[in-house]
Every structure is written in structure tokens, then in C-alpha cells.
Scaffold this motif. Sequence first.
Motif, PDB file in Angstrom:
ATOM      1  N   PHE A 133      -2.657  38.546 -13.310  1.00 14.00           N
ATOM      2  CA  PHE A 133      -1.214  38.949 -12.519  1.00 14.00           C
ATOM      3  C   PHE A 133      -0.591  39.753 -13.222  1.00 14.00           C
ATOM      4  O   PHE A 133      -0.217  39.771 -14.513  1.00 14.00           O
ATOM      5  CB  PHE A 133      -0.671  37.445 -12.654  1.00 14.00           C
ATOM      6  N   CYS A 138       2.809  42.168 -13.496  1.00 19.08           N
ATOM      7  CA  CYS A 138       4.303  42.466 -12.951  1.00 19.08           C
ATOM      8  C   CYS A 138       4.642  43.840 -13.067  1.00 19.08           C
ATOM      9  O   CYS A 138       3.902  44.659 -13.993  1.00 19.08           O
ATOM     10  CB  CYS A 138       5.326  41.751 -14.106  1.00 19.08           C
ATOM     11  N   TRP A 187      -4.875  29.682 -10.595  1.00 15.53           N
ATOM     12  CA  TRP A 187      -4.310  28.977  -9.412  1.00 15.53           C
ATOM     13  C   TRP A 187      -5.041  28.154  -8.624  1.00 15.53           C
ATOM     14  O   TRP A 187      -6.169  28.129  -8.464  1.00 15.53           O
ATOM     15  CB  TRP A 187      -4.080  30.186  -8.294  1.00 15.53           C
ATOM     16  N   ASN A 195       7.486  28.479 -11.015  1.00 17.72           N
ATOM     17  CA  ASN A 195       6.207  29.172 -10.457  1.00 17.72           C
ATOM     18  C   ASN A 195       6.385  29.477  -8.833  1.00 17.72           C
ATOM     19  O   ASN A 195       5.296  29.883  -8.389  1.00 17.72           O
ATOM     20  CB  ASN A 195       4.887  28.772 -10.898  1.00 17.72           C
ATOM     21  N   ARG A 201       3.526  29.245  -2.809  1.00 17.88           N
ATOM     22  CA  ARG A 201       3.735  30.683  -2.870  1.00 17.88           C
ATOM     23  C   ARG A 201       2.715  31.480  -2.751  1.00 17.88           C
ATOM     24  O   ARG A 201       1.487  31.009  -2.559  1.00 17.88           O
ATOM     25  CB  ARG A 201       4.445  30.911  -4.306  1.00 17.88           C
TER      26      ARG A 201
END
Length: 303
Positions: free
Chosen positions: A120, A122, A132, A205, A210
Motif C-alpha cells: 500500500f 500513499c 486485507w 481503516n 472500503r
Amino acid sequence: MAYRWKNDLTHADVTPKAAWLNRRQIMAGAAGLGAGFGAASIAGSASAQDALEPNPLEDITSYNNFYEFGTGKEDPMRYADQMEISPWSITVDGLCDNPGEYSLGELTEGLTTEERIYRFRCVEAWSMVVPWNGIELGDVLAKLGPKPEAKFVAFETTVQPENMPGVRRNVIPFPYVEGLRMDEAMHPLAMLATGLYGEPMPKQNGAPIRLVVPWKYGFKSIKSIVRISFVEEQPPATWNIINPNEYGFYSNVNPLHSHPRWSQESERVIGGGLFSSRQPTLMFNGYSEVAPLYEDMDLDVYF
Ligand SMILES: Nc1nc2c(c(=O)[nH]1)N[C@H]1C(S)=C(S)[C@@H](COP(=O)(O)O)O[C@H]1N2
Ligand SMILES: [Mo]
């Protein structure tokens, strides 16, 4: 769907959850034996996969971006508890055969839940590895029956001013919105996550559901989704609206395309511990199987 993506690393290959949670202590204890020995004994024979060791739950739930709760990395951990997530309803509308109001259960009913350990990354140039749980986005969208005219899918986050200090202060425009081109959304790597580390999604989260799009910068992975819309035109995306020169609609991880204010060539590994705290950033965050989606595009123009 052409193929179902197979996770290349599961917890069974490495070590039980409890060991991950205690990893820092174990590493501290093993330090006298040398970092190499400590890592190897904990990770078993995972060697080639060591790069995908998930971050401890503590990192994943205490260093977050969720501006509805404030702009600080620790604001979500402090305030997200106030978000109401039960009952949860998702509005499906636009160019599809099965629009309506879906409960979380109705949306995911009959679909396969999987664990996927993803990098992940950013846009702020930090990264983590997150285990996940969730379903392929394409499976959900197929169930909703997109019409051929639907070229994009748009997502929207819940807005609960009374429970969200960042919304009350209007730190950015809300609701937070995002979108994907339909072929991106149907790619088997894209998922709707409902949990992590085998537990329901922590609120900070993006509970209860999501998006996770591992080859794109983190801000595309919109949290706490309450609306899914099938549309013909490219939908608005929050950071792209705020600053289109800095944040493109596509926002594929690309070490060769600098952010105007910083390089994207490398990333700070959150909780890197005994290991190096920076690593090179990979094109598409290492998920090169998505490259065909962008074959005809100049990724410096469509960044
Ligand atoms: N609704 C909403 N979704 C969001 C954000 C946000 O502020 N609001 N932040 C994004 C950004 S910038 C990142 S990096 C990831 C962070 O996800 P994480 O906190 O689970 O690591 O969520 C993305 N999704
Ligand atoms: Mo981000």
C-alpha cells in the motif's frame, strides 16, 4: 473475468497472527543473535517473500489518512470510533441493471471472501503491507450489472458531521469521492475490503467496506463507502478536484512521475524496524500485471 488473481503469500506461509502482533518484541529479543537470524526464524522459509511481511496491526491502525476525522495521522485512531456503521446501507445507482439500496450483507452475499496481502503506497511517499480481507470489486460490480454505456464507476464516503470532527471543520470538501475507469474496476487486483488481519475492518481503516486498488496511490482507495454509481463520464475525485496539478485522476504509482513538491522514486517504509527504512518505489507499486490497462496512454499526461 480472464483469471482469478492468486495471493502469493498467506499467513500460513509465514507465521501466526499472534507472532506478527508481537513481532517487535520478538525482534528485540532476537537482536542479540543478529537481525538475519531473527527474521529467518520468525518468517520460516518464506525467504523470497520476506518483502511482503505485513505490517503489525498496530501500524496499520494508528497511522492513517481519513480526513473526515482530521488531517493528523493519529486523528482517525482517536476519533473514528464515533462513526456509526450499523446498520450500513449502500446506494447503487446510474447505468446498471440492479440499482437500489443494499445492506452490506446483500452487497457481498454469495461472493467469495479472500485474504490478500498487498503493498500500500500513499502519494505522500510512505508505504505499508496490509493483509486485507474482502471480495473482488469486479465480482460485486458484475452482480450489479453494469450497462455497456457505463464507462466509469464512482464511489462516495459517508458524511456524519456529528461524528466526524474533520467534516465539521471542513478540512477538505466532503463527501470524499473517487472513481475508476470500468476496465480498471474490473481488474482482478481491485478489491472491496471488509476487514484486515482476519477481523472486521477497523473504523480508522474505512469500516465497514472500503476500496483497495494496490497499484494506485492510497487516496484512490476510498473508505466507508455508501454509494456506488455507474456513469458515462469520468467522475469527480476528491484530491484531483482540490489540486489537479498534483493529483491526477489515474494516480497510478509511478516512480518516474514526480509530485510537484517531492520525488516519488522511493518510499518510507512505516515501522521498518531493524530493516532499511526507505525502499525504491516500483512502477504500478510492483503490480505490473495492470500495465495493459494503460498501453495506449502517456502516463505523464494521464498521471
Ligand atoms: N473517505 C476517505 N477515504 C480515504 C481517505 C480520506 O481522507 N477519506 N484518505 C485516503 C488516503 S490519502 C490514504 S493513503 C488511504 C489510507 O488508508 P489507511 O488509513 O487504511 O492506510 O485512505 C484513502 N481513503
Ligand atoms: Mo494517501
